[in-house]
Every structure is written in structure tokens, then in C-alpha cells.
Design a protein around this motif. Structure first.
Motif, PDB file in Angstrom:
ATOM      1  N   PRO A  44     122.714 -51.159 146.741  1.00 41.51           N
ATOM      2  CA  PRO A  44     123.801 -50.172 146.825  1.00 41.51           C
ATOM      3  C   PRO A  44     125.082 -50.615 146.144  1.00 41.51           C
ATOM      4  CG  PRO A  44     122.687 -50.381 148.930  1.00 41.51           C
ATOM      5  CD  PRO A  44     122.125 -51.453 148.046  1.00 41.51           C
ATOM      6  N   VAL A  45     125.405 -51.912 146.205  1.00 38.90           N
ATOM      7  CA  VAL A  45     126.651 -52.371 145.575  1.00 38.90           C
ATOM      8  C   VAL A  45     126.602 -52.204 144.064  1.00 38.90           C
ATOM      9  CG1 VAL A  45     125.922 -54.803 145.318  1.00 38.90           C
ATOM     10  CG2 VAL A  45     128.338 -54.247 145.595  1.00 38.90           C
ATOM     11  N   LEU A  46     125.407 -52.370 143.469  1.00 37.57           N
ATOM     12  CA  LEU A  46     125.261 -52.181 142.029  1.00 37.57           C
ATOM     13  C   LEU A  46     125.362 -50.694 141.676  1.00 37.57           C
ATOM     14  CD1 LEU A  46     124.812 -53.473 139.318  1.00 37.57           C
ATOM     15  CD2 LEU A  46     122.336 -53.348 139.694  1.00 37.57           C
ATOM     16  N   ILE A  47     124.855 -49.839 142.550  1.00 38.41           N
ATOM     17  CA  ILE A  47     124.982 -48.393 142.341  1.00 38.41           C
ATOM     18  C   ILE A  47     126.461 -47.994 142.350  1.00 38.41           C
ATOM     19  CG2 ILE A  47     124.464 -46.113 143.298  1.00 38.41           C
ATOM     20  CD1 ILE A  47     121.879 -47.270 144.403  1.00 38.41           C
ATOM     21  N   ALA A  48     127.207 -48.555 143.311  1.00 34.83           N
ATOM     22  CA  ALA A  48     128.644 -48.253 143.386  1.00 34.83           C
ATOM     23  C   ALA A  48     129.378 -48.748 142.137  1.00 34.83           C
ATOM     24  CB  ALA A  48     129.236 -48.885 144.641  1.00 34.83           C
ATOM     25  N   GLN A  49     129.019 -49.941 141.666  1.00 35.34           N
ATOM     26  CA  GLN A  49     129.646 -50.477 140.460  1.00 35.34           C
ATOM     27  C   GLN A  49     129.323 -49.621 139.239  1.00 35.34           C
ATOM     28  OE1 GLN A  49     128.169 -54.478 140.340  1.00 35.34           O
ATOM     29  NE2 GLN A  49     129.681 -55.261 141.807  1.00 35.34           N
ATOM     30  N   THR A  50     128.093 -49.121 139.176  1.00 35.82           N
ATOM     31  CA  THR A  50     127.703 -48.248 138.070  1.00 35.82           C
ATOM     32  C   THR A  50     128.500 -46.950 138.086  1.00 35.82           C
ATOM     33  OG1 THR A  50     125.453 -49.150 138.116  1.00 35.82           O
ATOM     34  CG2 THR A  50     125.767 -47.056 136.972  1.00 35.82           C
ATOM     35  N   ALA A  51     128.660 -46.376 139.278  1.00 40.91           N
ATOM     36  CA  ALA A  51     129.429 -45.131 139.402  1.00 40.91           C
ATOM     37  C   ALA A  51     130.884 -45.359 138.993  1.00 40.91           C
ATOM     38  CB  ALA A  51     129.350 -44.606 140.828  1.00 40.91           C
ATOM     39  N   TRP A  52     131.471 -46.458 139.468  1.00 43.92           N
ATOM     40  CA  TRP A  52     132.861 -46.750 139.121  1.00 43.92           C
ATOM     41  C   TRP A  52     133.009 -46.969 137.622  1.00 43.92           C
ATOM     42  CZ3 TRP A  52     137.620 -46.207 140.470  1.00 43.92           C
ATOM     43  CH2 TRP A  52     138.623 -46.971 139.862  1.00 43.92           C
ATOM     44  N   GLY A  53     132.043 -47.623 137.004  1.00 43.39           N
ATOM     45  CA  GLY A  53     132.109 -47.878 135.572  1.00 43.39           C
ATOM     46  C   GLY A  53     132.154 -46.608 134.736  1.00 43.39           C
ATOM     47  N   SER A  54     131.633 -45.495 135.275  1.00 39.41           N
ATOM     48  CA  SER A  54     131.614 -44.243 134.521  1.00 39.41           C
ATOM     49  C   SER A  54     132.992 -43.604 134.399  1.00 39.41           C
ATOM     50  CB  SER A  54     130.640 -43.246 135.168  1.00 39.41           C
ATOM     51  OG  SER A  54     131.061 -42.917 136.483  1.00 39.41           O
ATOM     52  N   ILE A  55     133.937 -43.994 135.270  1.00 41.44           N
ATOM     53  CA  ILE A  55     135.291 -43.437 135.177  1.00 41.44           C
ATOM     54  C   ILE A  55     136.332 -44.520 134.879  1.00 41.44           C
ATOM     55  CG2 ILE A  55     134.790 -41.492 136.699  1.00 41.44           C
ATOM     56  CD1 ILE A  55     136.287 -42.999 138.917  1.00 41.44           C
ATOM     57  N   ASP A  56     135.893 -45.760 134.798  1.00 42.46           N
ATOM     58  CA  ASP A  56     136.810 -46.862 134.524  1.00 42.46           C
ATOM     59  C   ASP A  56     137.066 -46.943 133.022  1.00 42.46           C
ATOM     60  OD1 ASP A  56     138.404 -49.075 134.759  1.00 42.46           O
ATOM     61  OD2 ASP A  56     136.736 -50.501 134.992  1.00 42.46           O
ATOM     62  N   SER A  57     137.792 -45.951 132.521  1.00 38.60           N
ATOM     63  CA  SER A  57     138.043 -45.832 131.085  1.00 38.60           C
ATOM     64  C   SER A  57     139.505 -45.482 130.842  1.00 38.60           C
ATOM     65  CB  SER A  57     137.139 -44.763 130.468  1.00 38.60           C
ATOM     66  OG  SER A  57     137.531 -44.442 129.153  1.00 38.60           O
ATOM     67  N   TYR A  58     140.125 -46.187 129.923  1.00 37.65           N
ATOM     68  CA  TYR A  58     141.521 -45.916 129.566  1.00 37.65           C
ATOM     69  C   TYR A  58     141.677 -44.495 129.026  1.00 37.65           C
ATOM     70  CZ  TYR A  58     145.960 -46.343 127.020  1.00 37.65           C
ATOM     71  OH  TYR A  58     147.230 -46.150 126.547  1.00 37.65           O
ATOM     72  N   ALA A  59     140.698 -44.025 128.259  1.00 36.29           N
ATOM     73  CA  ALA A  59     140.801 -42.686 127.663  1.00 36.29           C
ATOM     74  C   ALA A  59     140.826 -41.600 128.729  1.00 36.29           C
ATOM     75  CB  ALA A  59     139.635 -42.467 126.704  1.00 36.29           C
ATOM     76  N   LEU A  60     140.100 -41.802 129.830  1.00 36.77           N
ATOM     77  CA  LEU A  60     140.020 -40.775 130.867  1.00 36.77           C
ATOM     78  C   LEU A  60     141.317 -40.626 131.649  1.00 36.77           C
ATOM     79  CD1 LEU A  60     136.418 -41.375 132.291  1.00 36.77           C
ATOM     80  CD2 LEU A  60     137.184 -39.561 130.757  1.00 36.77           C
ATOM     81  N   VAL A  61     142.220 -41.596 131.530  1.00 39.80           N
ATOM     82  CA  VAL A  61     143.516 -41.486 132.200  1.00 39.80           C
ATOM     83  C   VAL A  61     144.301 -40.295 131.651  1.00 39.80           C
ATOM     84  CG1 VAL A  61     145.693 -42.690 132.645  1.00 39.80           C
ATOM     85  CG2 VAL A  61     143.547 -43.958 132.653  1.00 39.80           C
TER      86      VAL A  61
END
Length: 422
Positions: A40-57
Motif C-alpha cells: 500500500p505504501v508504494l501505491i500511495a507513493q505512485t499516486a502522489w507522484g502523478s501530481i508531484d509536478s511543477y507544471a501542475l502548480v
């Protein structure tokens, strides 16, 4: 078999009324957890990585600035400014609405926000000028779609961040196709208005009225120059410009036009946060789904199949256009982009299509989706604003729908339209 079951389960959840972002997250996380034994922790990290983008700010800032510019009578100020010059033509005020939509498209980056910004003012102005109420509502719905093509486009921000393309290049690529769509829309607006006898015609352009209205409109008119000009000149990144645009919009409505107070700013901020959370929710769910599809090897397998089958660019684009028009009947634009971009862009590269050109094509298809029943968001937005039944607005949109399809054909057939400014 796994993919087919996942798709069926996803459709069932969406049909049950569950938000598409939550549905995506449930299906993808469930498969990753139970089928691939991913912690589950890897799933959470994967989900966070999808929005952890400077452009999306840039997304929340552009949404906030666009919502601020919708405050007060700014749309009416811009339309009256343009109408003072073109009211001498039959259908001139409708043409002024089409031209004004370009301004709001260059401010908010969203088709729905553009329609909301124009709607209240246009439904008051056009019927008073002799235009049918259904025609007015339909025209606003169509004009709003330009918000997805003319920069700063949320569509291009999403595509760039998901696929890994430079967002400034995508913004620049959307300028000429956006002006083409505006030109076709303006031509269609004048032709329909003349055929149906809409509009009150004045003898000559009212240049005196134009000069009188220009100072009051100049503050708002500088907003697109600030956004597009600084990006095109390379002075700021889209994310930096988005923050600057939000500050400028707040100063305009608070100090220059005084169409909002601090409490209205706070309400607009809260609404913008809600809209941003909805988009980020879809991105989170789609990030998990993309990771799952990558683990299944679906994209790689499809790319290999297309390469070995020697599919021509014409056949591929024809298939994609038909597919996305059908998908656009059931999904909103954000969902279409985040679900299909990770699959379609590798395939377009495999058949030799320029990725920036393909991004413009995909954005044009998302524009059409906002007008396509039963889900077309702009149709429902205008129905809510005007209190006109959705089916009547759909009937009014039909002539313009053909114009948008013709514009889509040109964008597909002439890559130079998307690439000439790069």
C-alpha cells in the motif's frame, strides 16, 4: 482478460454515479494490491507522484484568475467595445461575442469557465439586439470551447505534464489553430445571423464609442498580453505566469473595476480550490491506472502491434478521431486526457506523427466533446444559466458542430497549423 474486467468495473462505477477520479483509484489500487501484491505504501507513493509536478502548480492559479475575471461586468465591457465597431454588420453583436470569447479563452484556459464568464452578460445583450435566446445560448456554448485551445490551456498543461512535453511549446502550438477555429466560428456566426435575420444594424462603425470604451476595457485586455506575451518571449514559465495572472486579476477586480470585495475573492478562492481538487483527484486515479497498465505492458504491446502492422498516419488519425468523439460522449475532457494520453501518444510516435501536432488534435477533440451529448458540459452550463432545456441548446449547436468538425479536419490534415510558430 484482466484489462477487460477492469474496464467493465470502471464503467459500472462511473454509471453508478461515483466520481471518475475515485472510480479510477478504486480499480487501479485494487488491481495493484490484490493482483500484483504491491505494498500500500508504494501505491500511495505512485499516486502522489502523478501530481508531484511543477507544471501542475499552474492549474489552480489559472483557475483562480479565470474565475476572478468572471466577476462583475467585464464580459459586457469587452463585448460592447467590440460591438461598437462591428454592429454595422448583420450579426455584428454575435460576432462581437465570438471575438470576445478569444479574450476570455486567453485568460482562464477552460471551456466551461469561458462559457460561464460570457454567459450572463451575453444572454442579456444578445436578445436585446434581436437575437433568438436559443441561438444566443448555443453560440456561447460553442464560443466557450476556445478556452481549451487558445493558451493558457488547461488541456495543454495536462498533456504536457502527463506525456512529458514542454508546455510553452504546446501553448504556442495552440495559437494558430485557435485563431483558425475563431475565424470559422465568426464566419458561421455571421452567416447564420444573416440567414435568420438576427441583429440590429447601425449605419457605420461607432469609433467614438470605441474610443470612449477602450480606456475602461484596457486593464482587462492587457491580461492575455501578460500571459501569452511573457511566455512567448521566454520571460516566465507557465507556472510563474499563472501566479502573476492570479495577482493581476485580483488587483483588477478589487482596485481597477471594483467588481468584487475581499469576501467575494475568498468565495472565488474556495470555488477554485474545489475545481482544482476535482482535477487533481482524476490525476491521482489516472496515475495509478497508468502505473497498472505499464505493469501489464499494455502500452508497449499496443505500440509493438501498431509498428508491426505498418499502420499509416491517416488510418491511425481517422481511428483516433472516431474513438475520441465516441468517448467524448461519456467522459469529460480531463478524464479523456488523463486516461488516453499515456496510451495514444506512444502509438502516435510509432506511426510518425509529431507529438505536438497530436496534442493539438487531441485538444480539438476534447473541445468537441464539451458540445457532444449526453455529457457535453457546455450544454448543461448554458442550460443552467439561461433556463433553456438542454435539448433545445443541442438543436441550436448543430450548425456550429459541423463548423467545429471542419476545423478538426483542417487541424488533422495540415500539421503546419500547429507547428508554424515553433
Amino acid at each position: 482478460m484482466t484489462v477487460a474486467l477492469a474496464v467493465l468495473a470502471l464503467l459500472a462505477l462511473i454509471a453508478a454515479g461515483i466520481h471518475v477520479g475515485i472510480a479510477l483509484g478504486i480499480i487501479a489500487a485494487g488491481l495493484m494490491l490484490f493482483s500484483f501484491n504491491i505494498p500500500p505504501v508504494l501505491i500511495a507513493q505512485t499516486a502522489w507522484g502523478s501530481i508531484d509536478s511543477y507544471a501542475l502548480v499552474a492549474i489552480p492559479f489559472f483557475i483562480f484568475s479565470g474565475n476572478l475575471m468572471s466577476q462583475g461586468n467585464l464580459a459586457l465591457v469587452i463585448m460592447n467595445l467590440v460591438a461598437s465597431v462591428v454592429r454595422c454588420f448583420k450579426g455584428g453583436v454575435a460576432l462581437a461575442l465570438a471575438v470576445s470569447s478569444m479574450f476570455f479563452a486567453a485568460v482562464n484556459g477552460s471551456s466551461v469557465a469561458c462559457a460561464v464568464a460570457l454567459g450572463p452578460a451575453a444572454v442579456k445583450l444578445l436578445p436585446n439586439e434581436g437575437y433568438d435566446a436559443r441561438f444566443s445560448a448555443s453560440l456561447i456554448a460553442v464560443c466557450g470551447t476556445l478556452g481549451l485551445m487558445i493558451p493558457p490551456s488547461l488541456s495543454f498543461i495536462l498533456i504536457g505534464s502527463i506525456v512529458g512535453m514542454p508546455i510553452p511549446d504546446l501553448f504556442i502550438a495552440g495559437i494558430v489553430p485557435g485563431l483558425l477555429e475563431l475565424s470559422l466560428l465568426a464566419l458561421g456566426t455571421v452567416l447564420v445571423s444573416r440567414r435568420r435575420g438576427y441583429g440590429i444594424v447601425q449605419d457605420r462603425p461607432d469609433w467614438a464609442g470605441f474610443r470612449k470604451a477602450l480606456p475602461s476595457a484596457s486593464g482587462a485586455l492587457l491580461m492575455p498580453v501578460l500571459i501569452i506575451g511573457t511566455i512567448y518571449a521566454g520571460l516566465f514559465t507557465p507556472t510563474e505566469v499563472s501566479a502573476l495572472a492570479a495577482i493581476y486579476a485580483a488587483l483588477l477586480v478589487l482596485v481597477v473595476y471594483r467588481t468584487a470585495d475581499i469576501f467575494a475573492i475568498w468565495r472565488t478562492l474556495r470555488e477554485s480550490v474545489k475545481q482544482t481538487v476535482m482535477i487533481y483527484g482524476i490525476l491521482l486515479g489516472s496515475g495509478l491506472l497508468t502505473a497498472m497498465l505499464t505493469r501489464l505492458g499494455l502500452a508497449a504491446e499496443l505500440t509493438r502491434f501498431v509498428s508491426e502492422a505498418d499502420v499509416s498516419p491517416f488510418v491511425f488519425l481517422l481511428t483516433v478521431n472516431i474513438l475520441l468523439i465516441i468517448v467524448g460522449m461519456f467522459l469529460d475532457g480531463v478524464s479523456m486526457i488523463v486516461l488516453l494520453s499515456p496510451i495514444l501518444f506512444p502509438l502516435s510516435n510509432a506511426v510518425g506523427i509529431n507529438p505536438i501536432h497530436f496534442a493539438v488534435i487531441m485538444t480539438a477533440l476534447v473541445e468537441i466533446a464539451t458540445l457532444t451529448p449526453p455529457i457535453g458540459l457546455n450544454l448543461f452550463v448554458m442550460s443552467k444559466i439561461t433556463k433553456i432545456p438542454v435539448h433545445e441548446i443541442i438543436q441550436g449547436v448543430l450548425p456550429f458542430y459541423g463548423i467545429r468538425l471542419f476545423g478538426l479536419l483542417l487541424i488533422n490534415a495540415v500539421p503546419a497549423l500547429s507547428l508554424m510558430l515553433l
